[in-house]
Design an enzyme around this catalytic site. Structure first.
Site, PDB file in Angstrom:
ATOM      1  N   GLY A  17      15.145   1.739   8.603  1.00 25.73           N
ATOM      2  CA  GLY A  17      14.608   0.689   7.745  1.00 25.73           C
ATOM      3  C   GLY A  17      15.382   0.614   6.458  1.00 25.73           C
ATOM      4  O   GLY A  17      16.278   1.419   6.191  1.00 25.73           O
ATOM      5  N   THR A  27      17.694   4.171   5.169  1.00 24.24           N
ATOM      6  CA  THR A  27      17.222   5.390   5.810  1.00 24.24           C
ATOM      7  C   THR A  27      17.630   5.377   7.273  1.00 24.24           C
ATOM      8  O   THR A  27      17.506   4.350   7.956  1.00 24.24           O
ATOM      9  CB  THR A  27      15.689   5.509   5.689  1.00 24.24           C
ATOM     10  OG1 THR A  27      15.319   5.427   4.311  1.00 24.24           O
ATOM     11  CG2 THR A  27      15.207   6.836   6.247  1.00 24.24           C
ATOM     12  N   LYS A  42      18.217   9.676   3.874  1.00 20.07           N
ATOM     13  CA  LYS A  42      18.203   8.500   3.001  1.00 20.07           C
ATOM     14  C   LYS A  42      19.533   8.477   2.254  1.00 20.07           C
ATOM     15  O   LYS A  42      19.923   9.478   1.633  1.00 20.07           O
ATOM     16  CB  LYS A  42      17.033   8.555   2.034  1.00 20.07           C
ATOM     17  CG  LYS A  42      16.961   7.350   1.096  1.00 20.07           C
ATOM     18  CD  LYS A  42      15.798   7.452   0.121  1.00 20.07           C
ATOM     19  CE  LYS A  42      14.473   7.248   0.823  1.00 20.07           C
ATOM     20  NZ  LYS A  42      13.356   7.164  -0.149  1.00 20.07           N
ATOM     21  N   ASP A 142       3.956   3.737  -5.127  1.00 16.94           N
ATOM     22  CA  ASP A 142       4.352   2.698  -4.170  1.00 16.94           C
ATOM     23  C   ASP A 142       3.617   2.870  -2.833  1.00 16.94           C
ATOM     24  O   ASP A 142       4.227   2.790  -1.767  1.00 16.94           O
ATOM     25  CB  ASP A 142       5.865   2.722  -3.949  1.00 16.94           C
ATOM     26  CG  ASP A 142       6.379   1.415  -3.338  1.00 16.94           C
ATOM     27  OD1 ASP A 142       5.672   0.393  -3.434  1.00 16.94           O
ATOM     28  OD2 ASP A 142       7.479   1.425  -2.752  1.00 16.94           O
TER      29      ASP A 142
END
Length: 467
Positions: A17, A27, A42, A142
């Protein structure tokens, strides 16, 4: 980067994604050739759109993950810099969690039951409790459906919840005059986070918005709002205790939200105890004899009539003072004769009467009772018809016949039927203010203040301004 071997150890397999809010980050799923285990890497690229703030957040994420040890959070494995012909940047290696995000579950057509939503919320609150219990608290900033993974359910379990992507994490209290970084995702961010400030209660707001997405299938930013609060009640019908719990979770004012994840979890698991504790914290005006009981299923209000509620009290007398007082009352009664007799009867009846308002899951009723037992009049209407909570404050109305006093009252409208709680007077302005707030909170109705018209001596109408 697919197929590349990084640090002579990590073989990149496929992308997992991309975070559109932090450009340059991607990632990937990779294989650790030293252990033959899948890992998540990542990558932060240096290139177009790169800002040094991105590197600061990236390094903070790596530092935070090294300090975290929780089964529902990815473990830090490695970090290093890479410099190849097609990529220059930094790499963070974490354990790979083989699970789909809540976003993917919903897009795949999965519908979550109420029990599953409560279980997911409980698991997330336990994770947040772990993060926020650090000193200083670790704030994710987040939380959203794409950052919450859910391993497929079994016959007896909703599935295991995981919280990922700590790229927006904050572990230091922002100091005044310092650099403010606004991170998060619109629709899931609380108002204070737009100003770069975040507290543990900010994560609770994001959790609430995530739950709303699970229940409605609609992005919170696309739902109707009123006074900055998401109006999920207009889209989905929920049990009242859970609805009130969720409403407090997404309060725009941080002071009105749950203070921490522990409190929110306790309220979720024990809704009746939580609602009772909420009611207990609301102070009744001193000296008031009103009796109010409000729970998850019903509200019961008992109001003695004026003479009893105010409590007629004679000053303590003895000796000549007592003789003079008794003599005065005998002379006064004899002078008024039969007229005073009728007034005394009415006064005696009012001393024995009380108003009894009951609102439950089915109906609203208002009864007048003698000695709290014998009803003398009552009205009852279906609760589903309750549509308005109206407040009238004490005022004076002038006309060519003189000045008329208008007593303050509270009116619960059920269709065209008014339930006038203070029709015969007796409530003080502080009691009216207190009761209107209690009823408004319990019924989820914003009290409406009636605008009283005044008439002057010439017969002209003049509106009294609404407060």
């Amino acid at each position: 980067m697919e197929g590349q071997l990084l640090k002579d150890r990590y073989r990149v397999k496929q992308p997992l994604g991309q975070n559109a809010l932090r450009s340059g980050q991607r990632t990937f799923l990779a294989i650790d050739t030293a252990t033959d285990q899948p890992v998540a890497i990542k990558v932060l690229r240096f290139g177009p759109g790169f800002e040094w703030e991105h590197l600061k957040l990236f390094q903070r994420e790596a530092a935070i993950l090294q300090a975290l040890h929780h089964p529902a959070i990815p473990n830090y494995l490695d970090s290093f810099e890479i410099d190849t012909p097609d990529c220059h940047g930094f790499v963070l290696v974490q354990t790979y969690i083989n699970a789909r995000s809540l976003e993917e579950h919903l897009r795949g057509g999965r519908a979550f039951t109420m029990a599953e939503v409560v279980e997911i919320a409980s698991q997330l609150l336990k994770i947040l409790n772990y993060l926020h219990s650090h000193v200083p608290p670790i704030i994710h900033r987040d939380i959203k459906p794409s950052n919450v993974l859910l391993r497929d359910r079994t016959a007896h379990s909703t599935g295991t919840v995981y919280l990922v992507d700590f790229g927006s994490v904050q572990n230091l209290v922002a100091i005044e005059g310092g650099t403010i970084t606004v991170v998060g995702t619109y629709g899931y961010m609380p108002p204070e986070q737009f100003g770069g400030r975040a507290t543990p209660a900010s994560d609770l707001y994001s959790l609430g918005a995530t739950i709303i997405y699970l229940l409605t299938g609609t992005h919170p930013a696309n739902l109707p709002q009123r006074d900055l609060r998401i109006r999920f009640e207009d889209i989905v019908s929920l049990d009242k205790p859970f609805e009130r719990w969720l409403r407090q979770l997404i309060e725009p004012s941080i002071e009105k939200r749950f203070a921490n994840a522990t409190t929110a979890l306790q309220a979720l698991q024990q809704p009746k105890q939580w609602e009772q504790s909420q009611i207990a914290r609301i102070e009744q005006p001193a000296g008031s004899s009103i009796r109010l009981r409000a729970g998850a299923e019903a509200l019961e209000l008992k109001i003695p009539f004026p003479q009893l509620s105010r409590g007629i009290r004679m000053p303590p007398l003895s000796g000549w003072g007592c003789i003079i007082a008794v003599t005065f009352w005998w002379i006064w009664a004899a002078w008024l004769g039969a007229s005073i007799g009728s007034h005394l009867c009415l006064g005696l009846v009012s001393l024995l009467l009380e108003r009894h308002l009951v609102i439950d899951q089915h109906s609203i009723s208002l009864k007048y009772r003698i000695l709290s037992r014998l009803p003398v009049s009552w009205q009852e209407v279906s609760r589903s018809q309750i549509c308005l909570l109206e407040i009238v404050h004490d005022s004076r109305q002038k006309s060519k016949w003189g000045e008329q006093e208008i007593k303050g009252e509270i009116i619960v409208w059920a269709g065209n039927y008014p339930f006038r709680i203070n029709k015969l007077g007796g409530l003080t302005p502080p009691e009216i203010g207190w009761l209107s707030k209690e009823l408004g909170d319990w019924l989820d109705l914003q009290p409406s203040i009636r605008q009283v018209e005044q008439t002057d001596a010439t017969g002209q109408n003049s509106a009294q301004s609404e407060t």
